[in-house]
Enzyme design. Structure first.
Site: not given
Ligand code: TSJ
Length: 658
Positions: A425, A506
């Site tokens: 990510e 997240d």
């Protein structure tokens, strides 16, 4: 068959019942719960036959606390006169001679059930004991059998009112034969209810008298199979009334009821002589075929199908249909794996002819119902076309070229067994990972932001998504088995696919989305254990110089410096931190909390998360992914819809760009 003369010379009484005890499965299917329950159905079906003969209106089925079952009817009573050929009372013939059940007397043709055409004698053979009581002509007659053998001749044990007639049977299943000896009330109730739907004049009383399970139920369905369809559709949105017809032709009776609901499934139940034909057969095939023909013909007459249009498929026409088709046949033949497929061609011929006449008669007078049914077929056809289009698109569109946006930093090795790909990510963590990795065997695929939620998006959109495109290309094995069949796990380029995200909300969300994607489009990757989640540390604890006393050591791996020994410790969760605090005096160490992968320098990232020797990987199981998919649909607030319905919602979009 029904009127066939009973031939005593052709039967050997004992041999028959010994055979049943030796191979019970042959006669009742199994010696588990299913076979056990079947004993009750075998006995009760005899009472249903008495109802079909017009001589019985009530049947009582009772599960007693001592493990026995009692079945009682108010029929004529099994005949007790001496059977001319066997020389014993007819009732004793029924219970002690294999295949003799009911096939005597001259009561016209017998529409009889029984999965394997066996009857009372089989139940008797498989019971520790069985007692029968017959009330007839003012007398009560009784006989007891043990493991199939009469223990004494039939005798009169009392009197009753002359008009009180019937048969009562109580038996205890033999625990030497059955693995399970506890009847299952739910299955029995369901089967009795089915019998009640198929025999509208009959009332069935069920009672469970077993301790802790006490219950009474009455099954009486004067509306017959119409009520069956109504109840099958309970809680669903119906789009037309129930259509019903019943007609006899060439000695075969056809009865059918159907109704459409706003669902994407069909539910068609077939019966022959009260027996559920699980595998279908000539009656069901004929009903379906004729129905498809009729609807296509109407759709053309109404101009809904144009000359150029192809016909609705049978599948389209039955979209949303609930139906019960019950035939009565004087000599049914069953075939198939479980002998539950009706094989008589004349049953098909008659169903076809009756369906043709009756369904057209109804639709000619009920145009709204016809239009509602055709609308269901159109809905199905639309989805079917969208699916076909999606398939051809996938097959004909050129394969995405690898690394179309230059993001994948591939590894050098082309030996999939040793290769790994990290899905990382964020660009900054991606950058660190590219520097830190063992570039011979480790590939890095940075993904930005949140990948598309595949639970909600249409296939076209999923394929258009850059992150997903890159993933599909990188893995090399295609995707979505069944959609052009181009998923091929043997082409997978990496043994391990490792999801690497921040240890925060997240990050967890991205894990969930990625798992949902794999679960929906490449489930085999998970099934075969190729998908992992990396576990980056939450903290880095370092002992202060004074505490170290020269403990620090240096080691080298792949040209990289590593902090080993006890001076620096990475802590992967709060429990580990707690433990560390207990083991080290406060003030003796400094603590760094990682907020994200981006905060780690390449060396730290290597040591904690990339290095196969020291990292912690969690292998993803299909259950994790399934849960992720559920969470995703929950988070996104979309209903969990069947795929067909989902595609239907998007069928318009698919057509626009056609
Ligand atoms: F399975 C069974 F045999 F044990 C059994 C049979 C169990 C139960 C609960 C009921 C019956 C049963 C049989 N109820 N009613 C009858 N009827 C006859 O056997 C019967 C009576 C009269 C005549 C006749 O032609 O007069 C013919 C039959 C088949």
């Amino acid at each position: 068959m029904a009127n066939q003369k009973y031939d005593a010379s052709s039967i050997s009484i004992l041999e028959g019942l010994e055979a049943v005890r030796k191979r019970p499965g042959m006669y009742i299917g199994s010696v588990g719960t299913k076979g056990l329950n079947h004993l009750i159905y075998e006995i009760a079906d005899n009472a249903v036959d008495e109802h079909l003969a017009g001589c019985c209106s009530e049947i009582h089925v009772t599960l007693n606390d001592d493990g026995t079952a009692t079945i009682k009817d108010n029929g004529r009573g099994i005949p007790i006169g001496i059977h001319p050929k066997a020389g014993i009372p007819a009732v004793e013939v029924v219970f002690t001679i294999l295949h003799a059940g009911g096939k005597f007397g001259d009561g016209g043709y017998k529409i009889s059930g029984g999965l394997h055409g066996v009857g009372a004698s089989v139940v008797n053979a498989l019971s520790k004991w069985l007692e029968v009581e017959i009330r007839v002509d003012g007398g009560v007659h009784w006989q007891r059998y043990e493991r199939g053998k009469a223990v004494a001749p039939l005798k009169q044990v009392g009197t009753c009112r002359k008009n009180d007639t019937g048969t009562t049977v109580t038996f205890l299943p033999d625990d030497e034969i059955f693995e399970k000896t506890r009847f299952k009330a739910e299955s029995i109730k369901s089967r009795l209810h089915e019998t009640a739907y198929l025999n509208p004049g009959l009332t069935i009383y069920f009672e469970d008298r077993r301790e802790g399970c006490e219950e009474k139920k009455v099954f009486h369905e004067p509306d017959g199979i119409k009520a069956y369809v109504r109840d099958l559709n309970e809680g669903k949105e119906t789009v037309c009334d129930i259509v019903y017809f019943k007609k006899s032709q060439d000695g075969i009776e056809v009865e059918a009821a159907f109704q459409y609901v706003n669902e994407f499934e069909e539910n068609i139940l077939g019966f022959c002589n009260n027996i559920y034909t699980q595998e279908g057969g000539t009656h069901i095939t004929a009903f379906k075929t004729k129905f498809t023909m009729i609807i296509n013909q109407y759709a053309r007459e109404l101009g809904i199908l144009k000359d150029k249009d192809a016909n609705f498929t049978g599948f389209d026409v039955r979209n949303g249909m609930t139906a019960v088709v019950a035939v009565k046949h004087p000599d049914p033949r069953f075939e198939g794996q479980t002998k539950t497929k009706l094989d008589n061609p004349d049953a098909g011929t008659v169903v076809s002819s009756v369906t043709n006449d009756e369904v057209q008669l109804y639709f000619d007078r009920n145009l709204d119902a016809l239009k509602a049914v055709i609308a269901c077929a159109e809905k199905s056809a639309k989805i079917r076309k969208a699916e076909e289009k999606a398939k051809t698109n996938l097959l004909t569109k050129p394969k995405f070229s690898i690394d179309s946006n230059g993001k994948l930093a591939n590894c050098e090795s082309r030996n999939p067994a040793e290769c790994e790909v990290f899905i990382v990510e964020g660009d900054s963590a991606g950058g660190s990972a590219k520097t830190a990795r063992n570039r011979r065997i480790q590939a890095i695929l940075p993904i930005r932001g949140k990948i598309l939620n595949v639970e909600k998006a249409s296939i076209d959109k999923v394929l258009a998504n850059a992150e997903i495109k890159t993933m599909i290309n990188s893995f090399g094995c295609g995707f979505l088995e069944g959609y052009g069949n181009d998923f091929d796990i043997s082409k997978l380029r990496y043994d391990k696919i490792i999801i690497m995200t921040d240890a925060d909300v997240d990050g967890a969300h991205i894990d969930t989305l990625l798992l949902t994607f794999f679960y929906r489009f490449m489930p085999e990757l998970i099934n075969q254990g190729h998908v992992y989640i990396a576990t980056p540390p939450l903290y880095r604890a370092e002992l202060k110089k004074s505490e170290r006393e020269g403990k620090e050591s240096k080691s080298s791996k792949g040209g990289k410096k590593e902090n080993a020994g006890k001076s620096i410790q990475y802590l992967y969760d709060d429990k580990a931190l707690e433990k560390y605090r207990k083991e080290h005096a406060s003030g003796s160490f400094t603590l760094q909390r990682y907020k994200g992968l981006g905060e780690m320098d390449p060396e730290q990232l290597w040591e904690t998360t990339l290095n196969p020797e020291t990292r912690i990987l969690k292998q993803v199981e299909i259950e994790d992914a399934r849960m992720a998919a559920e969470v995703t649909s929950m988070l996104m607030g979309s209903d969990v819809l069947p795929r067909r319905q989902f595609i239907y919602t998007h069928a318009n979009e698919a057509e626009i760009d056609a």
